[in-house]
Scaffold this active site. Structure first.
Site, mmCIF file in Angstrom:
data_model
loop_
_atom_site.group_PDB
_atom_site.id
_atom_site.type_symbol
_atom_site.label_atom_id
_atom_site.label_comp_id
_atom_site.label_asym_id
_atom_site.label_seq_id
_atom_site.Cartn_x
_atom_site.Cartn_y
_atom_site.Cartn_z
ATOM 1 N N GLU A 1 49.266 35.828 41.382
ATOM 2 C CA GLU A 1 47.875 35.502 41.045
ATOM 3 C C GLU A 1 47.610 34.018 40.797
ATOM 4 O OE1 GLU A 1 46.520 39.584 38.817
ATOM 5 O OE2 GLU A 1 47.695 38.181 37.642
HETATM 6 C C1 TNX Z 1 48.552 41.812 37.199
HETATM 7 S S1 TNX Z 1 51.252 42.211 38.146
HETATM 8 C C2 TNX Z 1 49.382 40.809 36.756
HETATM 9 C C3 TNX Z 1 49.510 40.557 35.325
HETATM 10 C C4 TNX Z 1 48.610 41.429 34.512
HETATM 11 C C5 TNX Z 1 48.627 42.821 35.080
HETATM 12 C C6 TNX Z 1 47.816 43.790 34.297
HETATM 13 C C7 TNX Z 1 51.250 40.746 38.158
HETATM 14 C C8 TNX Z 1 52.346 40.179 38.860
HETATM 15 N N1 TNX Z 1 50.231 40.123 37.566
HETATM 16 O O1 TNX Z 1 49.254 39.202 35.051
HETATM 17 O O2 TNX Z 1 49.062 41.433 33.207
HETATM 18 O O3 TNX Z 1 48.125 42.783 36.381
HETATM 19 O O4 TNX Z 1 47.989 45.089 34.746
#
Ligand code: TNX
Length: 533
Positions: free
Chosen positions: A353
């Site tokens: 992300e």
């Molecule tokens: C996605 S999974 C994220 C996290 C969040 C999560 C919440 C991932 C690699 N990144 O930063 O905490 O979703 O479900």
């Protein structure tokens, strides 16, 4: 007329007899085949072992553990005997509160009657590091493995074969501590069976993490990944950059006090886990999810000023400067310090992300950071889309949380499967359970159990699976327990037991019985009314 009638009656009955014989014959043939399958179900339904062992054969009679029982240990060499006696020590401590027994630990290969014997003598290479054989007769329980690690996994099975009261923390006097005469041959399907805890969004203390490690070990989990940094907090002491924890570690989601592990505390967690044959994998999430670092040091920002601390739950707004040498010097120092206190061969660099980092900058950044990690002798792991960066190749492991691992497949990268809609421990069970998120859907116990990593990647590229607990909505031990249990038992079984031997209807019965073990340990698990009536 009468005669004719008689004759046709005779031939009719002959034909019927023939049909009858044929039917019986074919039924018995069929039964032979069926029996092979039903034997398995019968055999397992009298125990509640999770994860289900590869082979369990039950005999008649039982082994009785008494106050005069001892634990014998003997390895192929001094070092192994030493390691086995540490495993015996842990077993002894586990059996003590409920039984009241002070079992003797004896170094020797001639176990006396009514004793437990842990050994690597006669262990076979084909068992691998984690496989074991457990032979229970009315006289002894013998666990034989190729490595002490396999003995430790076998000890988890041994405990589960004792009555469920065994895990109580107070003395139980009206129970017979017996194990059915049986032979178990067991080894795992996948080498990587992990639990992740996000200690950045909400901080959990050293003791709280150790408690989770101890519980996970009994289900043969062998990796605990700690998500140590994120926008809301930096949780690991870095001696060269004290503000990371003084400032970056000073808060958490919702504005609570946060916290961090000193390097000594981190080492203590690593040691505690290693004693239970669990490897701790540290993660520093980059280039996004980095606000806590940016808030600690001005030199990490374009304007030279510290960013404000962040206690919300948005993602994708922060980024390291991907073209600043100061960034890489800082990251290299951080990776160096953590690598020195982390014996795992893996180092997780995040990579998820990074929505405020341009794709080209992201690619350059993760390529460079992966090289830094490798420079310290570690194998980098990253979340997708790290696999899409051109400089990332098969020396990096992909942790796959979304459905896109095309690039990883092409590059033949190894993968850890953590698909959000199946394996995320922070997803709610259903609309009425109190904590968690639902962006990837609800994950009831059945959904968490009924899938296989090979649905997402070719078998030869899969190291195993990991279930992440993100903690935006989780701030207490009770909540953490509730999200992890009982789903982790299902993930443990997916990782250990080949998919051909897994079946939800049969698993449900074992899980129901395991509920007592969870209760007896004070684990606040989600008592789904579909399983616990
Ligand atoms: C996605 S999974 C994220 C996290 C969040 C999560 C919440 C991932 C690699 N990144 O930063 O905490 O979703 O479900």
């Amino acid at each position: 007329m009468k005669k004719k009638h008689n004759k046709s009656f005779k031939s009719l009955s002959l034909i019927m007899l023939a049909i009858l014989i044929l039917t019986f014959y074919s039924i018995s043939l069929f039964r032979d085949k069926e029996e092979v399958q039903s034997v398995f179900v019968e055999e397992t339904s009298d125990n509640d072992i999770i994860p289900k062992p590869l082979r369990y054969e039950k005999g008649t009679g039982k082994f009785l553990l008494t106050k005069d029982s001892s634990i014998y240990v003997k390895g192929n060499n001094e070092a192994e005997t030493e390691e086995l006696s540490r495993i015996a020590e842990l077993l002894k401590e586990k059996l003590k509160p409920s039984t009241g027994f002070e079992l003797n630990i004896i170094r020797g290969e001639k176990p006396a009657v009514s004793s437990i014997y842990l050994t690597t003598i006669g262990g076979e290479e084909a068992q691998g590091n984690e496989g074991y054989k457990m032979i229970t007769t009315s006289e002894n329980v013998k666990i034989i493995a190729y490595k002490p690690e396999g003995v430790f996994r076998g000890v988890q099975t041994l405990k589960q074969l004792l009555p469920t009261d065994i895990v109580k923390s107070t003395l139980v006097t009206n129970v017979e501590w017996s194990i059915p005469v049986s032979t178990i041959n067991d080894k795992p399907e996948y080498q990587y069976r992990g639990l992740m805890i996000d200690v950045a969004r909400h901080f959990f203390t050293e003791d709280e993490i150790k408690r989770q490690i101890d519980y996970a070990a009994q289900y043969k989990i062998n990796r605990v990944h700690l998500h140590l940094t994120d926008d809301q907090g930096w949780r690991i002491e870095i001696k060269k950059y004290p503000d990371l924890t003084l400032i970056g570690g000073s808060t958490e989601v919702g504005g609570g006090p946060g916290g961090y592990y000193t390097q000594d505390q981190f080492k203590s967690i690593v040691k505690y886990a290693a004693d239970r044959y669990i490897e701790i994998i540290p993660e520093v999430d980059m280039p996004g999810h980095s606000n806590a670092a940016l808030a600690s040091y001005g030199f990490l920002n374009p304007d030279g000023k510290r960013k404000p601390l962040y206690t919300g739950t948005d993602v994708g707004f922060s980024s390291f400067m991907t073209h600043s040498e100061k960034t890489y010097e800082f990251i290299s120092d951080v990776i160096k310090e953590i690598s020195e206190i982390s014996p795992s061969k893996y180092f997780h660099i995040g990579g998820d992300e990074a929505e405020s980092t341009k794709k080209a900058d992201y690619d350059y950044f993760v390529g460079r950071v992966a090289k830094i990690v490798e420079g310290y002798g570690k194998t980098p792991i990253g979340w997708d889309p790290i696999d899409t960066a051109p400089e990332i190749n098969s020396s990096v492991v992909l942790q796959n949380w979304k459905d896109s691992n095309e690039a990883a497949r092409e590059k033949k990268m190894k993968m850890i499967i953590s698909i959000a809609s199946k394996a995320y421990l922070d997803m709610k069970y259903n609309e009425s359970t109190p904590y968690g998120l639902d962006w990837a859907g609800y994950i009831p116990i059945e959904t968490a159990y009924k899938w296989d990593p090979t649905e997402y990647a070719p078998r030869d590229l899969i190291l195993g699976l990991e279930a992440p607990l993100w903690t935006e909505t989780i701030s207490t031990v009770e909540q953490m327990d509730f999200m992890i249990y009982p789903r982790l038992l299902g993930y443990a079984e997916i990782g250990w037991t080949p998919k051909e031997l897994r079946n939800w209807d049969e698993y449900k019965i074992r899980l129901e019985k395991q509920g007592e073990r969870l209760s007896n340990q004070g684990i606040n698990y989600y008592r789904d009314s579909g399983i616990w009536k």
